[in-house]
Design an enzyme around this catalytic site. Structure first.
Site, mmCIF file in Angstrom:
data_model
loop_
_atom_site.group_PDB
_atom_site.id
_atom_site.type_symbol
_atom_site.label_atom_id
_atom_site.label_comp_id
_atom_site.label_asym_id
_atom_site.label_seq_id
_atom_site.Cartn_x
_atom_site.Cartn_y
_atom_site.Cartn_z
ATOM 1 N N ASP A 267 0.834 -1.210 0.000
ATOM 2 C CA ASP A 267 0.000 0.000 0.000
ATOM 3 C C ASP A 267 0.861 1.249 0.000
ATOM 4 O OD1 ASP A 267 -1.799 -2.215 1.216
ATOM 5 O OD2 ASP A 267 -3.096 -0.639 0.425
HETATM 6 O O1 MRU Z 1 -7.545 -3.295 2.710
HETATM 7 P P1 MRU Z 1 -7.227 -3.638 1.290
HETATM 8 O O2 MRU Z 1 -7.932 -4.846 0.804
HETATM 9 O O3 MRU Z 1 -7.398 -2.443 0.374
HETATM 10 O O4 MRU Z 1 -5.675 -3.980 1.310
HETATM 11 C C1 MRU Z 1 -5.058 -4.342 0.109
HETATM 12 C C2 MRU Z 1 -3.638 -4.716 0.258
HETATM 13 O O5 MRU Z 1 -3.061 -4.687 1.319
HETATM 14 C C3 MRU Z 1 -2.904 -5.046 -1.014
HETATM 15 O O6 MRU Z 1 -1.905 -5.985 -0.768
HETATM 16 C C4 MRU Z 1 -2.282 -3.774 -1.598
HETATM 17 O O7 MRU Z 1 -3.201 -2.740 -1.672
HETATM 18 C C5 MRU Z 1 -1.719 -4.014 -2.948
HETATM 19 S S1 MRU Z 1 -2.953 -4.349 -4.171
HETATM 20 C C6 MRU Z 1 -2.138 -4.522 -5.647
#
Ligand code: MRU
Length: 395
Positions: A267
């Protein structure tokens, strides 16, 4: 059928642009696309996690504003002056940015889009329409670029794994051998404009006939692994096994060096390589180091935040306690069968009154990261430190 989290139709002669997203709250039980007609709907969909995943959040937010601006153009409701269009777009972008705090891709997109419209408004002969058109074109380009970036990430990652892991090298020497990968959360077509980052690496290994099996962790409490990644792996007919988060250690012990790597998305990657990703990622990195398994982060450059010095500066979103204390339980059908589908009820799994801590992400220290796979190559540490400056164009 190609899995698509985001369906966007550019404007035609008769209609303004339109945007629909696959509602990830009801997957894998139901495939439903819901319209996103404006920034308020995008903001709510992102907060509720109808759409999630760092790149997908950024693209949906950017396109929702394209839809809004496109509708204003069609109905003649754009502000009259180019400067006013710019100000109004800036304001809407600032609002969208408040939807979720941890993923940097949205902030990165907002920054880039603001530069585009600033330049457009400064063009000689700029008009309200020309600024609006420049915004829409830039937002649309993000959708297209994300898919090609993900394919490049997949290729670079697969090649790195073949050359730098024990399983990969064995496979190179003996074409009958293959590798296994463990991934966490969902980083595939559902989290991006298509193909995916860490799941893109798995797709590329599969396409190169190198993959025996992908393992995906359940990813409590939101279950992106069991609901979304498992759905994508089954959809693509990739040999795959689901484990609960607590089984990762036993899996590494059992698989030995057949497990080439843990590959996850991100993220936000701080300037020093500390990586914020779905809660549980850090534990996997610790386990991987103990077992001598490579730990790789797959992320486009839009996820690398050079303005954030280290993981300590990353804001970690905390979500509702109910995500931890309740699960969707099965419902009993008229003929007595247990079904888990959109008609299922939420069932409590915790003692009423217990306090809950529910951070959505954790930060894996750079020390535990063996490489960051980007669309322009894999960045490794030199003298124990990541330096990302070489993969960004000099301004
Ligand atoms: O809470 P989320 O489902 O948005 O978290 C997503 C993640 O942690 C993913 O690994 C990250 O955003 C990368 S997506 C290509």
């Amino acid at each position: 059928m190609v899995l698509q989290a985001i369906q966007y139709e550019p404007a035609s002669a008769d209609s303004p642009p339109s945007l629909h997203i696959l509602d990830q709250l009801v997957l894998p039980h139901r495939t439903t696309y819901v319209p996103v007609r404006n920034c308020e709907e995008a903001h709510a969909a992102i907060r509720q996690m109808k759409v999630r995943g760092a790149p997908a959040i950024a693209i949906v937010a950017s396109l929702a504003l394209a839809v809004e601006v496109g509708a204003q153009m069609k109905t003649g409701n754009l502000p009259a002056a180019p400067e006013d269009v710019k100000d109004s777009i800036n304001q809407r972008l600032d609002f969208l940015k408040t939807s979720r705090p941890t993923a940097v891709n949205l902030g990165d997109a907002v920054g880039k889009l603001k530069i585009v419209i600033k330049k457009a408004a400064l063009q000689p002969g700029a008009s309200a329409e020309s600024v609006a058109r420049a915004y829409i074109a830039a937002a649309e380009r993000m959708l297209v670029d994300d898919v090609s970036d993900n394919r490049a990430i997949g290729e670079y990652g697969a090649r790195w794994i073949e050359e730098n892991t024990t399983a990969g090298r064995k496979r190179k020497a003996d074409r009958t051998r293959e590798v296994a990968i463990l991934t966490h959360c969902n980083t595939g077509s559902l989290a991006t404009a298509g193909y995916g980052t860490a799941l893109g690496v798995i797709r590329s290994l599969r396409a190169a006939d190198m993959l025996t099996r992908a393992y995906c962790s359940e990813t409590r409490p939101y279950n992106q692994g069991s609901r979304l990644t498992a759905y994508e792996l089954v959809h693509d007919e990739i040999p795959a096994t689901l484990i609960t988060d607590s089984m990762a250690c036993a899996l590494m012990e059992r698989e030995g060096d057949h497990l080439a790597a843990v590959v996850v998305g991100a993220d936000r990657v701080a300037a020093n390589g500390d990586t914020a990703n779905k809660i549980g990622t850090y534990s996997l990195a610790v386990l991987a180091r103990h077992h001598g398994v490579k730990f790789l982060v797959a992320a486009p450059r839009t996820t690398i935040d050079r303005d954030t010095a280290s993981g300590k500066d990353i804001v970690i979103e905390e979500r509702a306690p109910e995500e931890v204390t309740r699960i969707k339980g099965p419902r009993v059908t008229a003929d007595g069968k247990l079904l888990l589908d959109e008609g299922s009820e939420m069932v409590s799994t915790a003692a009423v009154g217990i306090d809950v801590w529910n951070p959505a992400f954790d930060v894996t220290p750079a020390e535990l990261v063996d490489g960051v796979i980007t669309e322009v190559g894999v960045v490794e540490k030199v003298d124990g430190k990541f330096n990302f400056s070489a993969i960004f164009p000099q301004l």
